[in-house]
Design a protein around this motif. Structure first.
Motif, PDB file in Angstrom:
ATOM      1  N   UNK A 458      38.954  85.845  62.363  1.00 39.62           N
ATOM      2  CA  UNK A 458      40.004  86.759  61.870  1.00 39.62           C
ATOM      3  C   UNK A 458      40.242  86.638  60.366  1.00 39.62           C
ATOM      4  N   UNK A 459      39.891  85.490  59.770  1.00 36.92           N
ATOM      5  CA  UNK A 459      40.145  85.297  58.343  1.00 36.92           C
ATOM      6  C   UNK A 459      38.959  85.689  57.472  1.00 36.92           C
ATOM      7  N   UNK A 460      37.901  86.197  58.090  1.00 37.44           N
ATOM      8  CA  UNK A 460      36.762  86.622  57.285  1.00 37.44           C
ATOM      9  C   UNK A 460      37.056  88.038  56.769  1.00 37.44           C
ATOM     10  N   UNK A 461      37.861  88.075  55.688  1.00 34.48           N
ATOM     11  CA  UNK A 461      38.283  89.326  55.065  1.00 34.48           C
ATOM     12  C   UNK A 461      38.219  89.158  53.544  1.00 34.48           C
ATOM     13  N   UNK A 462      38.085  90.261  52.838  1.00 32.82           N
ATOM     14  CA  UNK A 462      37.989  90.166  51.385  1.00 32.82           C
ATOM     15  C   UNK A 462      39.269  89.636  50.766  1.00 32.82           C
ATOM     16  N   UNK A 463      40.424  90.064  51.255  1.00 30.77           N
ATOM     17  CA  UNK A 463      41.673  89.594  50.653  1.00 30.77           C
ATOM     18  C   UNK A 463      41.846  88.089  50.852  1.00 30.77           C
ATOM     19  N   UNK A 464      41.446  87.592  52.019  1.00 24.25           N
ATOM     20  CA  UNK A 464      41.542  86.147  52.269  1.00 24.25           C
ATOM     21  C   UNK A 464      40.563  85.396  51.377  1.00 24.25           C
ATOM     22  N   UNK A 465      39.368  85.938  51.231  1.00 26.36           N
ATOM     23  CA  UNK A 465      38.369  85.309  50.360  1.00 26.36           C
ATOM     24  C   UNK A 465      38.877  85.250  48.924  1.00 26.36           C
ATOM     25  N   UNK A 466      39.453  86.346  48.429  1.00 34.73           N
ATOM     26  CA  UNK A 466      39.924  86.381  47.041  1.00 34.73           C
ATOM     27  C   UNK A 466      41.070  85.403  46.809  1.00 34.73           C
ATOM     28  N   UNK A 467      41.941  85.238  47.792  1.00 29.19           N
ATOM     29  CA  UNK A 467      43.039  84.280  47.655  1.00 29.19           C
ATOM     30  C   UNK A 467      42.505  82.848  47.586  1.00 29.19           C
ATOM     31  N   UNK A 468      41.542  82.550  48.421  1.00 35.35           N
ATOM     32  CA  UNK A 468      40.944  81.219  48.406  1.00 35.35           C
ATOM     33  C   UNK A 468      40.202  80.971  47.089  1.00 35.35           C
ATOM     34  N   UNK A 469      39.551  81.993  46.577  1.00 29.40           N
ATOM     35  CA  UNK A 469      38.817  81.868  45.321  1.00 29.40           C
ATOM     36  C   UNK A 469      39.780  81.617  44.167  1.00 29.40           C
ATOM     37  N   UNK A 470      40.868  82.370  44.108  1.00 30.48           N
ATOM     38  CA  UNK A 470      41.832  82.236  43.015  1.00 30.48           C
ATOM     39  C   UNK A 470      42.501  80.870  43.012  1.00 30.48           C
ATOM     40  N   UNK A 471      42.581  80.232  44.175  1.00 26.90           N
ATOM     41  CA  UNK A 471      43.193  78.905  44.257  1.00 26.90           C
ATOM     42  C   UNK A 471      42.291  77.823  43.676  1.00 26.90           C
ATOM     43  N   UNK A 472      41.037  78.162  43.387  1.00 28.61           N
ATOM     44  CA  UNK A 472      40.075  77.159  42.922  1.00 28.61           C
ATOM     45  C   UNK A 472      39.634  77.357  41.479  1.00 28.61           C
ATOM     46  N   UNK A 473      40.243  78.310  40.808  1.00 32.42           N
ATOM     47  CA  UNK A 473      39.894  78.535  39.409  1.00 32.42           C
ATOM     48  C   UNK A 473      40.381  79.890  38.946  1.00 32.42           C
ATOM     49  N   UNK A 474      39.794  80.373  37.866  1.00 32.62           N
ATOM     50  CA  UNK A 474      40.169  81.654  37.293  1.00 32.62           C
ATOM     51  C   UNK A 474      39.064  82.666  37.544  1.00 32.62           C
ATOM     52  N   UNK A 475      39.429  83.751  38.232  1.00 32.04           N
ATOM     53  CA  UNK A 475      38.459  84.819  38.467  1.00 32.04           C
ATOM     54  C   UNK A 475      38.374  85.641  37.184  1.00 32.04           C
ATOM     55  N   UNK A 476      37.244  85.506  36.482  1.00 33.60           N
ATOM     56  CA  UNK A 476      37.080  86.149  35.181  1.00 33.60           C
ATOM     57  C   UNK A 476      36.529  87.561  35.277  1.00 33.60           C
ATOM     58  N   UNK A 477      35.806  87.841  36.348  1.00 34.82           N
ATOM     59  CA  UNK A 477      35.180  89.158  36.462  1.00 34.82           C
ATOM     60  C   UNK A 477      34.852  89.406  37.924  1.00 34.82           C
ATOM     61  N   UNK A 478      34.787  90.673  38.289  1.00 33.22           N
ATOM     62  CA  UNK A 478      34.381  91.050  39.639  1.00 33.22           C
ATOM     63  C   UNK A 478      33.710  92.406  39.585  1.00 33.22           C
ATOM     64  N   UNK A 479      32.871  92.664  40.567  1.00 30.87           N
ATOM     65  CA  UNK A 479      32.164  93.936  40.643  1.00 30.87           C
ATOM     66  C   UNK A 479      31.918  94.284  42.096  1.00 30.87           C
ATOM     67  N   UNK A 480      32.409  95.438  42.518  1.00 34.82           N
ATOM     68  CA  UNK A 480      32.060  95.951  43.837  1.00 34.82           C
ATOM     69  C   UNK A 480      30.788  96.767  43.679  1.00 34.82           C
ATOM     70  N   UNK A 481      29.775  96.420  44.442  1.00 39.09           N
ATOM     71  CA  UNK A 481      28.511  97.119  44.333  1.00 39.09           C
ATOM     72  C   UNK A 481      28.642  98.544  44.867  1.00 39.09           C
ATOM     73  N   UNK A 482      27.793  99.453  44.389  1.00 40.09           N
ATOM     74  CA  UNK A 482      27.918 100.876  44.777  1.00 40.09           C
ATOM     75  C   UNK A 482      27.954 101.124  46.278  1.00 40.09           C
ATOM     76  N   UNK A 483      27.309 100.278  47.062  1.00 44.34           N
ATOM     77  CA  UNK A 483      27.322 100.458  48.519  1.00 44.34           C
ATOM     78  C   UNK A 483      28.728 100.353  49.096  1.00 44.34           C
ATOM     79  N   UNK A 484      29.630  99.650  48.390  1.00 43.51           N
ATOM     80  CA  UNK A 484      31.012  99.501  48.831  1.00 43.51           C
ATOM     81  C   UNK A 484      31.238  98.410  49.848  1.00 43.51           C
ATOM     82  N   UNK A 485      30.184  97.645  50.215  1.00 42.37           N
ATOM     83  CA  UNK A 485      30.352  96.610  51.233  1.00 42.37           C
ATOM     84  C   UNK A 485      30.066  95.205  50.708  1.00 42.37           C
TER      85      UNK A 485
END
Length: 494
Positions: A458-485
């Motif tokens: 249930x926790x395999x979601x983008x919002x959960x992933x981004x929260x976990x990532x932000x807790x471990x450093x500074x997200x300097x850049x991001x890119x959603x690929x054209x496919x959207x997935x």
């Protein structure tokens, strides 16, 4: 990477950190390896120092160093000038040794069970080539360990300079049994039986014994190349000699007329055998991953631009880890921006193909290694530190984790928080993690989820992933690929 020139005056060793003994260097009391910052030093006793000076003046050793087949080595001058005024010699573990050598620093230390079949075979051939040259010049080596070899990209290099000793007629090669157990037998498992040697070498620091090999080669298998002599005869001799001292064996060989020429002929025979051994791991679906992974041309272009920008953001990288490297596409890209790249791939067939390709290209800045990141190399040997774990060796300026997270989180049931903690743990302070999150509705993620019970992640979601990532450093850049997935992130470690 600089190979010291044996003909020049050694520069002083400047030490900014404490002297540390190498945990894997203790089995030979005549010499021991130490680290001082990035310096690699070898301390020698009186006998070893005498052997070293004869070696440095020999006809075979300097040419092999110049060719890059033996690691660059120089003797440091005795006295206070050794460390530019430091008191390290007088008040440290180096005090009391007869001589100190400085070695070329190998960019990344790997273990034989992290190599592919072709890598192990090339390492074995270099070992035998060096031994044959040494015998011609009146030297031999004390052992035949696979750990005596390391890599500059796809180029093997012999590092155990302290193992060379003058040859005495009538003496067998002391490293024969070890060479069989750690190099020849693993190659035979792959070439003759199609078995992966990596689990055997990982489980036993001293390799595979003749007693373990014998039962695998009965019946018609007894006649396979190398088996009669190096498995069954070797095992039989070992059993008969179990109650015979080494000095007795030497005396018997001298009496039988065992000479340097016979020793050289034996080594040439082993070289011929090793060259004949080959194993092409059976192809898996990962071999054709770049075609089947589902990326569009726009996805691939966007991903490459994002990775290139991440590698360029803080200047040239010293070490990059490419985790889940597959065919090495991004490892090659990283090599344009880094001094060295370690490309880790779980599939032995894919990794072996990558090694052979990189070798053909003459690539010396990409080291391919076989490893399952859900079960990475642990510490091994004496007290589990003689051979350092992958986690203890891997501290990179940039870590690439592309199309990897979903395989660990869904395929191997590792919680997202654990996956990210592991990945960030490989990043040196101030370094960057470039990570790709494959959304649950991506075809590859959906394929993995289809093999799992409904609702298990249930926790395999983008919002959960981004929260976990932000807790471990500074997200300097991001890119959603054209496919959207799929989304790429660049994280600066806290």
């Amino acid at each position: 990477m600089v190979i010291p020139d044996l003909g020049r005056s050694p520069k002083p060793v400047r030490v900014d950190t404490e002297l540390r003994a190498e945990p894997g260097s203790f089995r030979d009391p005549a010499n021991q390896v130490f680290h001082a910052g990035d310096e690699v030093l070898r301390a020698l006793d009186e006998t070893a120092a005498t052997h070293w000076r004869a070696l440095a003046g020999s006809t075979f050793f300097p040419p092999l160093v110049a060719a890059g087949k033996i690691c660059g080595t120089e003797e440091l001058p005795a006295g206070p000038e050794l460390l530019a005024g430091s008191e390290l010699l007088a008040g440290s573990a180096l005090a009391g040794w007869a001589a100190v050598l400085r070695h070329e620093r190998i960019p990344f230390i790997s273990h034989p069970y992290e190599w592919s079949f072709a890598m192990l075979r090339d390492a074995a051939l270099l070992h035998l080539e060096i031994l044959r040259a040494a015998l011609s010049a009146g030297f031999t080596t004390k052992d035949g360990s696979a750990y005596n070899l390391q890599w500059r990209g796809t180029e093997p290099v012999f590092i155990d300079v302290g193992s060379f000793v003058p040859l005495r007629d009538g003496e067998p090669w002391a490293g024969y049994r070890q060479f069989c157990q750690m190099l020849l037998y693993p190659l035979m498992l792959g070439a003759h039986l199609g078995l992966a040697f990596q689990p055997w070498l990982r489980a036993q620091v001293d390799g595979i014994s003749p007693e373990q090999m014998g039962p695998l080669f009965r019946g018609a298998r007894r006649l396979l190349p190398g088996v009669p002599t190096h498995v069954h005869l070797h095992g039989s001799v070992q059993r008969r000699s179990a109650v015979t001292s080494t000095s007795d064996v030497r005396a018997q060989l001298r009496a039988a007329g065992y000479t340097r020429e016979l020793a050289q002929a034996t080594v040439r025979g082993m070289e011929k055998l090793v060259r004949r051994l080959d194993h092409q791991p059976p192809p898996t679906h990962w071999v054709d991953y770049q075609r089947t992974c589902g990326y569009s041309g726009d996805d691939r272009s966007g991903k490459e631009r994002f990775v290139t920008a991440a590698l360029s953001v803080v200047g040239r990288r010293r070490l990059v880890l490419d985790l889940g490297a597959n065919d090495g596409r991004y490892a090659r890209l990283a090599a344009r921006h880094a001094d060295y790249v370690v490309a880790v791939e779980q599939d032995p067939a894919v990794l072996d193909r990558l090694y052979r390709t990189l070798k053909g290209e003459g690539e010396r800045r990409v080291l391919p290694l076989v490893m399952d990141l859900a079960d990475p190399s642990p510490g091994g040997g004496w007290r589990a530190v003689e051979r350092a774990s992958f986690a203890a060796r891997a501290s990179a300026d940039t870590v690439l984790a592309l199309a990897l997270v979903h395989h660990l989180a869904i395929g191997r049931n590792v919680p997202l928080s654990e996956v990210l903690s592991c990945l960030v743990g490989f990043v040196a302070p101030g370094g960057r993690l470039v990570v790709e999150f494959v959304h649950p509705d991506d075809p590859m993620a959906a394929r993995l989820l289809a093999n799992k019970p409904d609702g298990i992640f249930p926790d395999y979601r983008r919002d959960a992933f981004e929260a976990l990532l932000a807790a471990r450093g500074t997200v300097e850049d991001r890119l959603e690929l054209p496919s959207g997935t799929r989304t790429l992130y660049r994280l600066a470690r806290s």
